[in-house]
Design an enzyme around this catalytic site. Structure first.
Site, PDB file in Angstrom:
ATOM      1  N   ASP A 294      33.587  44.694  47.886  1.00 50.92           N
ATOM      2  CA  ASP A 294      32.664  45.033  47.097  1.00 50.92           C
ATOM      3  C   ASP A 294      31.626  46.155  47.530  1.00 50.92           C
ATOM      4  O   ASP A 294      31.252  47.228  47.048  1.00 50.92           O
ATOM      5  CB  ASP A 294      31.771  44.012  46.442  1.00 50.92           C
TER       6      ASP A 294
ATOM      7  N   ALA B  30      31.467  45.741  41.680  1.00 49.33           N
ATOM      8  CA  ALA B  30      32.953  46.395  41.647  1.00 49.33           C
ATOM      9  C   ALA B  30      33.983  45.352  41.385  1.00 49.33           C
ATOM     10  O   ALA B  30      34.824  45.615  40.387  1.00 49.33           O
ATOM     11  CB  ALA B  30      32.897  47.238  43.157  1.00 49.33           C
ATOM     12  N   ASP B  31      33.797  44.190  42.133  1.00 45.75           N
ATOM     13  CA  ASP B  31      34.852  43.139  41.727  1.00 45.75           C
ATOM     14  C   ASP B  31      34.926  42.659  40.257  1.00 45.75           C
ATOM     15  O   ASP B  31      35.972  42.787  39.817  1.00 45.75           O
ATOM     16  CB  ASP B  31      34.490  42.021  42.546  1.00 45.75           C
ATOM     17  N   ILE B  32      33.715  42.429  39.767  1.00 49.27           N
ATOM     18  CA  ILE B  32      33.718  41.794  38.482  1.00 49.27           C
ATOM     19  C   ILE B  32      33.668  43.116  37.228  1.00 49.27           C
ATOM     20  O   ILE B  32      34.574  43.087  36.504  1.00 49.27           O
ATOM     21  CB  ILE B  32      32.523  40.898  38.136  1.00 49.27           C
TER      22      ILE B  32
END
Length: 392
Positions: free
Chosen positions: A138, A166-168
């Site tokens: 992330d 970024a991940d979520i």
């Protein structure tokens, strides 16, 4: 039950981005089958505190899903996978680009067996471009994607956010939106498709408003000096007498006017968006004022004032807040192995299908036999798959 009842997905992803993507869809009624390798499965099972068997993170991200163990490195495992996509015709994966092709289960191969398959690849930098093979997490994606550079205070360095943007946001949510759009398209046309979701792309898309301004006037956004990131007194964070904080979001004149009148400083109303040293003085004066009361005193003070002024809560306080509880954003249920579990609820409210935890997070490979029988394999065939270690 659910909005997506009848839709079925094979989820080969691991860790956070893919798990969050399929969680959103599973919570809405999609049947999500986690396809985990027999050697270690989803790494998230052991990431973080573990009470008995699985981690708190895994339990939170994998409710309402099923799990099977499948060895995709051997011929028999691939055969099972090919049969699965006849009914589980949405595939989500988060390996590095090219891995699925090398395993013989990439989009082009699956498309031969089911032309309407929807195949979503979720990766850091996408399936093409000079960074396609690079590893990352992330912090790297928000760093390269521009979000980290503009996050923090003036005269300070970049600050890593407390949640994985970024991940979520760039990955999991974008993937869920893409899959839903592809499913709607397939309902109309019968066509499947390949979806290429890059977490860095998702982060860059979050810069839309800042980029629009930059593309127009050429002025670079600066950390702590942007309109909604510390430049003005009306949209700021202020320390209180007891070392707590209040957030002020009085962007519109009516809210700023209400705020200024409430604190007895109507003279500041016209200085809402004044620039330069004068704005710094306004921020300093408002900060001095907030230092005269505790957070609780300010909460009581602004209770009946329409000024967009709210306390910054601790993590513990969030899950005790009456609005959070009323909106059922904290759920509690009995897990057959882990006991009583509390989790964050689903943010999507439907009048037709109220959210529920239909099933707890699955044990590793819990549904392997159930799924194989459901797609037509006999006891003899299943026994053969066990012998050749295609399943476990």
């Amino acid at each position: 039950m659910g909005l997506l009842k009848g839709q079925k997905m094979l989820d080969l992803s691991r860790l956070l981005p893919g798990a969050y993507c399929s969680l959103l869809l599973a919570d809405l009624g999609m049947e999500v089958l986690k396809v985990e390798d027999p050697e270690q499965g989803d790494y998230m099972r052991m990431l973080g505190p573990v009470r008995k068997k699985d981690s708190a993170s895994f339990l939170a991200l994998n409710r309402n899903k099923k799990s099977m163990k499948l060895n995709l490195k051997i011929k028999e495992g691939k055969e099972i996978f090919y049969k699965l996509i006849q009914s589980y015709d949405i595939v989500l994966e988060s390996f590095r680009p090219g891995v699925m092709d090398r395993l013989g289960i990439g989009y082009q191969e699956l498309k031969k067996r089911n032309s309407s398959v929807i195949f979503c690849s979720l990766s850091g930098y996408g399936q093409d471009g000079p960074y396609r093979e690079r590893s990352g997490h992330d912090a790297n994606y928000i760093g390269l994607g521009g979000a980290l550079e503009i996050t923090g205070q003036k005269n300070g360095g970049p600050i890593i956010p407390g949640v994985q943007i970024a991940d979520i946001g760039g990955g999991g949510m974008m993937g869920a939106i893409a899959i839903l759009a592809a499913a709607i398209h397939r309902e109309k046309t019968g066509e499947g498709q390949f979806l290429d979701i890059s977490m860095m792309d998702g982060v860059v898309s979050w810069l839309s408003m800042h980029a629009a301004k930059y593309f127009m006037d050429g002025e670079l956004p600066k950390r702590g000096e942007m309109h909604l990131a510390g430049r003005y007194a009306c949209y700021h964070v202020y320390a209180t007498k007891d070392g707590r904080y209040m957030s002020l979001g009085a962007m519109e004149l009516k809210f700023w006017k209400n705020f200024c009148e409430a604190i007895g400083r109507s003279d500041l109303t016209y200085k809402q968006y004044i620039e330069g040293e004068e704005q710094l003085r306004v921020i300093e004066e408002v900060q001095k004022l907030f230092k005269t009361k505790t957070q609780k005193e300010w909460v009581d003070f602004f209770k009946n004032t329409d000024a967009c002024c709210e306390p910054i809560l601790t993590f513990e306080e969030v899950f005790q807040h009456p609005q959070v509880l009323h909106r059922q954003m904290v759920m509690e249920y009995e897990h057959p192995v882990e006991g009583k579990i509390r989790q964050v609820g689903n943010p999507i409210k439907s009048s037709q299908y109220p959210f529920e935890i239909r099933t707890p997070s699955p044990a590793w490979g819990e549904h392997t036999m159930e799924v194989l029988k459901a797609i037509g394999y006999s006891e003899e065939e299943i026994q053969h798959f066990k012998e050749v270690k295609a399943i476990e």
